[in-house]
Scaffold this active site. Sequence first.
Site, short mmCIF file in Angstrom:
data_model
loop_
_atom_site.label_atom_id
_atom_site.label_comp_id
_atom_site.label_asym_id
_atom_site.label_seq_id
_atom_site.Cartn_x
_atom_site.Cartn_y
_atom_site.Cartn_z
N ASN A 401 0.77 -1.24 0.00
CA ASN A 401 0.00 0.00 0.00
C ASN A 401 0.80 1.30 0.00
O ASN A 401 0.25 2.35 -0.28
CB ASN A 401 -0.92 0.03 1.22
CG ASN A 401 -1.92 -1.09 1.20
OD1 ASN A 401 -2.65 -1.27 0.23
ND2 ASN A 401 -1.96 -1.87 2.26
N TYR A 402 2.08 1.25 0.34
CA TYR A 402 2.80 2.50 0.54
C TYR A 402 4.04 2.70 -0.31
O TYR A 402 4.52 3.82 -0.46
CB TYR A 402 3.18 2.65 2.02
CG TYR A 402 2.02 2.97 2.90
CD1 TYR A 402 1.48 4.25 2.91
CD2 TYR A 402 1.43 2.00 3.69
CE1 TYR A 402 0.38 4.56 3.71
CE2 TYR A 402 0.32 2.29 4.49
CZ TYR A 402 -0.18 3.58 4.50
OH TYR A 402 -1.25 3.88 5.28
N LEU A 403 4.61 1.61 -0.79
CA LEU A 403 5.87 1.75 -1.51
C LEU A 403 5.63 1.77 -3.01
O LEU A 403 5.12 0.79 -3.58
CB LEU A 403 6.80 0.60 -1.13
CG LEU A 403 7.15 0.56 0.37
CD1 LEU A 403 7.96 -0.68 0.71
CD2 LEU A 403 7.90 1.82 0.78
#
Length: 443
Positions: A401-403
Amino acid sequence: MQEKKALKEEKLKQEEKYMWAIVDGVKEKVGNFRVEPPGLFRGRGEHPKMGKLKKRIHPRDIIINIGEDAPVPECPIPGERWKEIRHDNTVTWLCYWSDPINPKLFKYVFLAASSSLKGQSDKEKYEKARLLKDYIENIRAAYTKDFTSKDITKQQIAVATYLIDKLALRAGNEKDDDEADTVGCCTLKVENVTREAPNKLQFNFLGKDSIKYENTVEVELPVYNAILKFQKDKGPSDDLFDKLDTNKLNTHLKELMPGLTAKVFRTYNASFTLDDKLAKDTKDGDVAEKMVVYNHANKEVAIICNHQRSVSKSHSAQMTKLNEKIDELQAVLKELKVDLDRARKGKPPTKSSDGKSKRNLAPEALEKKISQTNAKVEKMRRDMMTKEDLKTIALGTSKLNYLDPRITVAWCKRHEVPIEKIFNKSLIAKFAWAMDVDPDFRF
DNA sequence: CCAGAGACTTGGAAAAATCTTG
DNA sequence: CAAGATTTTTCCAAGTCTCTGG
């Protein structure tokens, strides 16, 4: 064995017709298409509705969204019919129904993560986070200036933005009384932050999913003093940022950068950190060594985002077992060394512990065995350290979800690490849009 | 503004599948 | 090849944020 496989294929065949949707003429994979079976609601943390009966969902509960001229899926329960058929091309859901636990909420069927629709919005998310790079300097300068603003709302916005930027805190929307009592930045209570003179803040609260956030950080003196001021004359359970909510905060952020909201900082922080760590720490070496670097960077991001997991039930047993194995190998090593000494003197090897005699090996062969065993012990030690190190840290959430996947793909290309070593099959499918990135790509 | 409806992303646990190893 | 370890997938809860109508 055979039956199992046949059974699986049968199931797949049954479900095949629910697995795909034609969107703008393109066949796309559908995400989870099942309604949740009746059961007991298991909220997380201290949830007021814990154990409440979750009733069965019927076709009469379900609203379908489908093209004007597309055939409406047949209702699978005889004698029943869908609640409603809609033709709304401004949303991405294929159908939804009311959450039986909280009728104000909905459950949706969306396209799968690997669909081009999701991929496109994922890419937009990361492009927005990259755009923040161009603004971050000014944003930091602006909130630093407002740490001492006489306008208390401005001051609270400044400090909250600082915490979101520095600590990657979530925005913190208001919650109802019938939900678990958790907080994010804007909903922090006085009791969640303890000051440690002269300039440290100790955070302690339950965040999303009632995961504990504990962190002590050094902050700029004006921030420390502002917190002191926000806490003054308040009770422990009062709002720290009483002049603030996520709406006000995001409205302000949008004035600083188009489309900027609080969550963008988390994406930015995570992806920036990965890119930075990889650039700084990647050395020449084999694939395994490079993966250690990657996982290390991944771990740092997970810690920043506070992505935790509970220690597996068998963890300590597994550690004990590994320790025993190492002890065994140490004993073997000791014996090998004795035999090496003897072999050098032309003596036969000692008897093994079970009394059998061993083969007479040349000193060179014994030396080789010793170094192999040593390497084995070293590897086990490293594996154990990593295992212990990561027992409460979840790496998957940030990867998913974030990288920005383009950081990973480009790094793999530059350092000749096969992408399959980092992304599994579904991640490769989800990040299809990132696979052709230029090797020079930097976040 | 402001509250509530709505839609979408993010999250950890558990189940299932796959891999490893004695 | 079975038991155990590890990885992947599924499940569904819990966030974020936008929009709308008063």
